[in-house]
Design a protein around this motif. Sequence first.
Motif, short mmCIF file in Angstrom:
data_model
loop_
_atom_site.label_atom_id
_atom_site.label_comp_id
_atom_site.label_asym_id
_atom_site.label_seq_id
_atom_site.Cartn_x
_atom_site.Cartn_y
_atom_site.Cartn_z
N GLY A 112 0.90 -1.26 -0.01
CA GLY A 112 -0.07 0.09 0.12
C GLY A 112 0.71 1.23 0.01
N LEU A 113 2.04 1.21 -0.47
CA LEU A 113 3.02 2.17 -0.72
C LEU A 113 3.32 2.73 -1.87
N PRO A 114 3.50 4.05 -2.20
CA PRO A 114 3.75 4.43 -3.77
C PRO A 114 5.14 4.17 -3.93
N TYR A 115 5.35 3.80 -5.15
CA TYR A 115 6.62 3.16 -5.75
C TYR A 115 7.65 4.48 -5.97
N GLY A 116 7.01 5.34 -6.68
CA GLY A 116 7.60 6.66 -7.32
C GLY A 116 8.52 6.71 -8.30
N THR A 117 8.96 7.71 -8.68
CA THR A 117 9.88 7.67 -9.94
C THR A 117 11.37 7.58 -9.15
N GLY A 118 12.32 7.37 -10.10
CA GLY A 118 13.70 7.02 -9.75
C GLY A 118 14.18 8.30 -8.66
N ALA A 119 13.79 9.39 -9.20
CA ALA A 119 14.14 10.60 -8.31
C ALA A 119 13.67 10.56 -6.94
N GLU A 120 12.40 10.21 -7.06
CA GLU A 120 11.61 10.12 -5.70
C GLU A 120 12.02 9.14 -4.76
N ARG A 121 12.26 8.09 -5.37
CA ARG A 121 12.85 6.75 -4.49
C ARG A 121 14.10 7.34 -3.95
N LEU A 122 15.18 8.07 -4.65
CA LEU A 122 16.42 8.15 -4.18
C LEU A 122 16.25 9.20 -3.15
N GLN A 123 15.41 10.22 -3.08
CA GLN A 123 14.91 11.15 -2.03
C GLN A 123 14.59 10.37 -1.04
N GLN A 124 13.74 9.28 -0.93
CA GLN A 124 13.40 8.51 0.16
C GLN A 124 14.62 7.89 0.67
N VAL A 125 15.60 7.54 0.06
CA VAL A 125 16.99 7.01 0.79
C VAL A 125 17.42 8.09 1.48
N ARG A 126 17.77 9.42 1.00
CA ARG A 126 18.22 10.46 1.53
C ARG A 126 17.55 10.84 2.96
N GLU A 127 16.08 10.80 2.84
CA GLU A 127 15.44 11.17 3.93
C GLU A 127 15.59 10.24 5.05
N THR A 128 15.41 8.71 4.60
CA THR A 128 15.98 7.74 5.56
C THR A 128 17.12 7.92 6.33
N LEU A 129 18.24 8.24 5.49
CA LEU A 129 19.58 8.54 6.17
C LEU A 129 19.46 9.84 7.20
N ASP A 130 18.72 10.66 6.89
CA ASP A 130 18.46 11.83 7.51
C ASP A 130 17.82 11.42 9.01
N HIS A 131 16.79 10.68 8.84
CA HIS A 131 16.08 10.39 10.10
C HIS A 131 16.75 9.39 10.84
N LEU A 132 17.66 8.47 10.16
CA LEU A 132 18.67 7.59 10.99
C LEU A 132 19.63 8.40 11.72
N ALA A 133 20.35 9.31 11.22
CA ALA A 133 21.27 10.06 11.88
C ALA A 133 20.90 10.74 13.03
N GLU A 134 19.45 11.33 12.88
CA GLU A 134 18.87 11.95 13.99
C GLU A 134 18.45 10.85 15.22
N LEU A 135 18.12 9.74 14.76
CA LEU A 135 17.75 8.84 16.08
C LEU A 135 19.09 8.17 16.49
N ASP A 136 20.08 8.20 15.68
CA ASP A 136 21.29 7.52 16.23
C ASP A 136 21.79 8.46 17.37
N GLY A 137 21.88 9.97 17.03
CA GLY A 137 22.28 10.67 17.94
C GLY A 137 24.05 10.45 17.99
N ASP A 138 24.31 10.03 19.05
CA ASP A 138 26.06 10.02 19.14
C ASP A 138 26.36 8.50 18.48
N ARG A 139 25.60 7.91 18.30
CA ARG A 139 26.08 6.55 17.63
C ARG A 139 25.97 6.86 16.21
#
Length: 275
Positions: A112-139
């Motif tokens: 039930g999720l959108p697949y998106g264009t290649g550019a949109e999927r790459l933006q998903q990767v970037r956003e995922t890494l941004d969230h991960l860095a925020e969650l990791d904090g000092d890790r």
Amino acid sequence: MTDKRFRFGIVATPADGSPDQWTKTVRRAAELGYSTVLMPDGLQLLSPFPSLAMAAAVADIRVGTFVAAAPMRTPYAAAWDAHTLTVLTDGRFEFGIGTGRPGTDKFAEKLGLPYGTGAERLQQVRETLDHLAELDGDRHTPVIMAAGGPKALALAAERADVVSIAKGALTPPAEVIQLAEELRTLAGDRADDIELALNLFAAGDGELPPWTKMATGVEPEALRATDSLMLLPGGPRQMADELLRRREVLGASYISVNSAYLEELAPVVELLAGQ
């Protein structure tokens, strides 16, 4: 080309309904000196995150997704799962992420999720890494990216700790070497910090399995005829020498292999230990 020491991983999946097989494979990989158990992502398999949590609990070995498909989860959900494994494994998790292999569009639709264009999927990767860095904090959760196109290479050069050049099985070695050079140029001051990964489909001189075409998209004979980098032929010493050569010309030091070849590559892991 690189002064990074070799390390080795296996790409494996737990058989549905057979936890004993999964733990046996993981423990055997650790016994043989492999560094990491890596698991692909797809609805035809069990979910990678709980599977890898189990793997990390039964053996002293690193675990990682290889690679999680961004369209199969929202960016925050993927980052949450990755951060959780980093915490629970005490830093033994490597988060592999990419825009998805052929067929991922059907998985996304089923979820039930959108697949998106290649550019949109790459933006998903970037956003995922941004969230991960925020969650990791000092890790810091090490990030593996599979990248082949210019924009994906640029993002990998900026954010990844490990990069696997994502090209087809019949891609000429010279083209892969060129892409690795482009990656290092894009990375600039980060170039020496990036570990280049090379995934092998098969090792040794045995017959390629009947499911070769399904897994690689090409006939076994074509792989042999083109000297595909997905193959590592020869005996242990010949295979080790070839990996030394590939590290010299390509810079690849993180070598993974399909788990069907766990035992075949083991003598090479022993030969190149610490090198």
